[in-house]
Write a protein that holds these residues in place. Structure first.
Motif, PDB file in Angstrom:
ATOM      1  N   ALA A 126     -56.306 -69.375  18.072  1.00 10.56           N
ATOM      2  CA  ALA A 126     -55.825 -69.153  16.696  1.00 10.56           C
ATOM      3  C   ALA A 126     -56.697 -68.157  15.937  1.00 10.56           C
ATOM      4  N   PRO A 127     -56.469 -66.848  16.127  1.00  5.58           N
ATOM      5  CA  PRO A 127     -57.200 -65.861  15.338  1.00  5.58           C
ATOM      6  C   PRO A 127     -56.739 -65.860  13.888  1.00  5.58           C
ATOM      7  N   VAL A 128     -57.629 -65.469  12.993  1.00  4.93           N
ATOM      8  CA  VAL A 128     -57.307 -65.338  11.575  1.00  4.93           C
ATOM      9  C   VAL A 128     -57.153 -63.848  11.279  1.00  4.93           C
ATOM     10  N   MET A 129     -55.945 -63.423  10.935  1.00  2.00           N
ATOM     11  CA  MET A 129     -55.648 -62.005  10.753  1.00  2.00           C
ATOM     12  C   MET A 129     -55.718 -61.600   9.277  1.00  2.00           C
ATOM     13  N   PRO A 130     -56.316 -60.448   8.997  1.00  2.65           N
ATOM     14  CA  PRO A 130     -56.244 -59.907   7.633  1.00  2.65           C
ATOM     15  C   PRO A 130     -54.801 -59.517   7.316  1.00  2.65           C
ATOM     16  N   THR A 131     -54.459 -59.479   6.051  1.00  6.26           N
ATOM     17  CA  THR A 131     -53.118 -59.053   5.630  1.00  6.26           C
ATOM     18  C   THR A 131     -53.245 -57.989   4.542  1.00  6.26           C
ATOM     19  N   ILE A 132     -52.109 -57.454   4.112  1.00  4.18           N
ATOM     20  CA  ILE A 132     -52.151 -56.418   3.081  1.00  4.18           C
ATOM     21  C   ILE A 132     -52.399 -56.990   1.690  1.00  4.18           C
ATOM     22  N   LYS A 133     -52.369 -58.312   1.559  1.00  2.00           N
ATOM     23  CA  LYS A 133     -52.673 -58.947   0.275  1.00  2.00           C
ATOM     24  C   LYS A 133     -54.169 -59.203   0.179  1.00  2.00           C
ATOM     25  N   ASN A 135     -57.655 -60.756  -0.185  1.00  2.83           N
ATOM     26  CA  ASN A 135     -58.211 -62.093   0.057  1.00  2.83           C
ATOM     27  C   ASN A 135     -57.197 -63.072   0.639  1.00  2.83           C
ATOM     28  N   LYS A 136     -56.240 -62.549   1.390  1.00  2.62           N
ATOM     29  CA  LYS A 136     -55.212 -63.386   2.001  1.00  2.62           C
ATOM     30  C   LYS A 136     -55.244 -63.188   3.511  1.00  2.62           C
ATOM     31  N   TYR A 137     -55.293 -64.297   4.229  1.00  2.54           N
ATOM     32  CA  TYR A 137     -55.343 -64.237   5.687  1.00  2.54           C
ATOM     33  C   TYR A 137     -54.235 -65.090   6.281  1.00  2.54           C
ATOM     34  N   THR A 138     -53.867 -64.764   7.520  1.00  2.27           N
ATOM     35  CA  THR A 138     -52.827 -65.505   8.219  1.00  2.27           C
ATOM     36  C   THR A 138     -53.335 -65.925   9.593  1.00  2.27           C
ATOM     37  N   ILE A 139     -53.129 -67.178   9.942  1.00  2.00           N
ATOM     38  CA  ILE A 139     -53.505 -67.677  11.263  1.00  2.00           C
ATOM     39  C   ILE A 139     -52.340 -67.447  12.220  1.00  2.00           C
ATOM     40  N   LEU A 140     -52.650 -66.865  13.385  1.00  2.00           N
ATOM     41  CA  LEU A 140     -51.652 -66.728  14.447  1.00  2.00           C
ATOM     42  C   LEU A 140     -51.975 -67.749  15.525  1.00  2.00           C
ATOM     43  N   CYS A 141     -51.026 -68.619  15.833  1.00  2.00           N
ATOM     44  CA  CYS A 141     -51.275 -69.711  16.774  1.00  2.00           C
ATOM     45  C   CYS A 141     -50.022 -69.944  17.632  1.00  2.00           C
ATOM     46  N   ASP A 142     -50.027 -69.517  18.826  1.00  2.00           N
ATOM     47  CA  ASP A 142     -51.054 -69.228  19.805  1.00  2.00           C
ATOM     48  C   ASP A 142     -51.095 -67.732  20.081  1.00  2.00           C
ATOM     49  N   ALA A 234     -47.931 -59.512  20.139  1.00  2.00           N
ATOM     50  CA  ALA A 234     -47.803 -59.197  18.711  1.00  2.00           C
ATOM     51  C   ALA A 234     -49.162 -58.871  18.090  1.00  2.00           C
ATOM     52  N   LEU A 235     -50.175 -59.661  18.422  1.00  2.00           N
ATOM     53  CA  LEU A 235     -51.512 -59.439  17.867  1.00  2.00           C
ATOM     54  C   LEU A 235     -52.059 -58.077  18.272  1.00  2.00           C
ATOM     55  N   LYS A 236     -51.920 -57.752  19.558  1.00  2.00           N
ATOM     56  CA  LYS A 236     -52.449 -56.467  20.036  1.00  2.00           C
ATOM     57  C   LYS A 236     -51.651 -55.294  19.476  1.00  2.00           C
ATOM     58  N   ALA A 237     -50.366 -55.495  19.231  1.00  2.00           N
ATOM     59  CA  ALA A 237     -49.553 -54.441  18.616  1.00  2.00           C
ATOM     60  C   ALA A 237     -50.033 -54.165  17.191  1.00  2.00           C
ATOM     61  N   LYS A 274     -60.469 -50.306   4.737  1.00  2.00           N
ATOM     62  CA  LYS A 274     -61.005 -50.631   6.059  1.00  2.00           C
ATOM     63  C   LYS A 274     -61.698 -51.991   6.055  1.00  2.00           C
ATOM     64  N   LYS A 275     -62.434 -52.269   4.988  1.00  2.00           N
ATOM     65  CA  LYS A 275     -63.136 -53.553   4.875  1.00  2.00           C
ATOM     66  C   LYS A 275     -62.140 -54.706   4.792  1.00  2.00           C
ATOM     67  N   ARG A 276     -61.054 -54.513   4.033  1.00  2.00           N
ATOM     68  CA  ARG A 276     -60.043 -55.563   3.898  1.00  2.00           C
ATOM     69  C   ARG A 276     -59.344 -55.871   5.215  1.00  2.00           C
ATOM     70  N   MET A 277     -59.162 -54.850   6.052  1.00  2.00           N
ATOM     71  CA  MET A 277     -58.431 -55.023   7.308  1.00  2.00           C
ATOM     72  C   MET A 277     -59.348 -55.239   8.500  1.00  2.00           C
ATOM     73  N   ASP A 278     -60.649 -55.367   8.245  1.00  2.00           N
ATOM     74  CA  ASP A 278     -61.629 -55.523   9.317  1.00  2.00           C
ATOM     75  C   ASP A 278     -61.719 -56.981   9.743  1.00  2.00           C
ATOM     76  N   ALA A 279     -61.389 -57.247  11.005  1.00  2.00           N
ATOM     77  CA  ALA A 279     -61.414 -58.620  11.521  1.00  2.00           C
ATOM     78  C   ALA A 279     -62.819 -59.209  11.521  1.00  2.00           C
ATOM     79  N   SER A 280     -63.849 -58.360  11.573  1.00  2.00           N
ATOM     80  CA  SER A 280     -65.225 -58.861  11.596  1.00  2.00           C
ATOM     81  C   SER A 280     -65.595 -59.560  10.298  1.00  2.00           C
ATOM     82  N   GLU A 281     -64.851 -59.278   9.230  1.00  2.00           N
ATOM     83  CA  GLU A 281     -65.099 -59.930   7.952  1.00  2.00           C
ATOM     84  C   GLU A 281     -64.587 -61.373   7.948  1.00  2.00           C
ATOM     85  N   VAL A 282     -63.703 -61.678   8.901  1.00  2.00           N
ATOM     86  CA  VAL A 282     -63.062 -62.993   8.942  1.00  2.00           C
ATOM     87  C   VAL A 282     -63.785 -63.937   9.896  1.00  2.00           C
TER      88      VAL A 282
END
Length: 334
Positions: A126-133, A135-142, A234-237, A274-282
């Motif tokens: 379950a990675p936590v993905m940044p979104t265009i909103k 301070n909003k994140y979305t969990i992708l599972c599985d 989907a995640l890799k896309a 870039k900071k908002r969309m950076d997965a390392s921040e999550v």
């Protein structure tokens, strides 16, 4: 004191970045102790100075990042940093495991060594993905733990991801969508149709229906449920598209003097995007459904990403996520 096991040999920039990330984590959190699993001589090269809450657990072996047979790797490399950390998590010697090592190997180690909860049919990544909103994140599972899924697995993904969202991301009533080829009810294969019915029937899940891949990073929902095969694609896309857009912008802006001037003016804006969309921040992706928190950090993780993955592990332990998942599924059966 929470004990976090860190695979210091896992990742493209190991052991340097995991070690530096460990120091950043103990400076930020005073209630954690980090055990660095790996080859002691290599780890010591990057240790700033001795720290009372950072210790080394020497391991002779390292699982290669390009391992082709994850299950075989777990059996072959028994004294590897990843396997030793997972064994200690199963034995209760440490509270959680963090690794930027090979994804398949960590999923195998989590499932076969740490072991799945008896109430969970298949663990889910379950990675936590940044979104265009903001301070909003979305969990992708599985996102890749189980490629051949059954409707019941997807239903459990919705259940356990909801608990994770509440306890770690502090979302009170997380919304859940099912990844599909259309938003209308009745879309998809038999897998999606049956999973839709199961999820919809559980009133404890805030289910909002189907979601198409094009809106994955829109920030409309808190959790996107998928089978591991579709979820991984989907995640890799999404990741690939994001990187390609930034590369294209850079190429075009650097192609002319006017573009270079514009890039200089817009640099602060690009940096914020870039900071908002950076997965390392999550942080990383948690392997949900096993008996101890296992966090998969990205293979290219720097020290910041490792620190955030450790933060994620700390939060999962402090909020007792594993036991809450187990209890919720038991209640569902009863």
């Amino acid at each position: 004191m929470f004990k976090i096991g860190l695979d210091a040999m896992g990742g493209d920039f190991a052991p340097e970045q995991p070690v530096l990330g460990a120091y950043e984590a103990v400076e930020k959190f005073n209630d954690i102790e980090i055990l660095l699993y790996g080859q002691a001589d290599e780890i010591k090269k990057y240790m700033k100075e001795p720290h009372e809450r950072i210790k080394i657990v020497h391991c002779e072996e390292v699982i290669p990042m390009d391992i082709k047979d994850p299950a075989m790797a777990i059996r072959k490399y028994k004294d590897s940093s990843m396997v030793r950390a997972c064994k200690d998590a199963k034995a209760g010697e440490i509270d959680a495991v963090v690794s930027a090592g090979a994804t398949g190997a960590l999923i195998a180690a989590g499932t076969l060594v740490v072991k799945r909860l008896k109430e969970v049919e298949r663990p889910a990544l379950a990675p936590v993905m940044p979104t265009i909103k903001a301070n909003k994140y979305t969990i992708l599972c599985d996102a890749g733990a189980t490629s051949e899924a059954k409707p019941q697995y997807l239903y459990q993904n919705a259940k356990i991801a909801s608990i994770y969202a509440k306890e770690v991301l502090h979302i009170q009533n997380p919304s859940v969508a099912l990844l599909n080829i259309g938003t209308e009810e009745g879309k998809g294969t038999d897998l999606q149709k049956e999973a839709f019915k199961l999820i919809q029937a559980d009133s404890s899940i805030n289910f909002v229906g189907n979601m198409e891949g094009k809106t994955m990073i829109s920030g409309e929902v808190d959790i996107i449920v998928a089978d591991g095969y579709s979820g991984n694609i989907a995640l890799k896309a999404v990741e690939g598209t994001s990187k390609s857009v930034f590369s294209l912008l850079k190429e075009e802006l650097m192609s002319s003097t006017r573009g270079k001037v514009g890039a200089l003016i817009l640099k602060p804006i690009f940096s914020r995007i870039k900071k908002r969309m950076d997965a390392s921040e999550v942080g990383g992706a948690m392997l949900l459904g096993v008996t101890a928190p296992v966090i998969k950090a990205h293979g290219s993780s720097d020290s910041l990403a490792i620190m955030n993955a450790i933060r994620q592990a700390r939060e999962a332990v402090s909020q007792d996520v594993v036991n809450k998942i187990s209890q919720a599924l038991r209640e569902n059966v009863e």
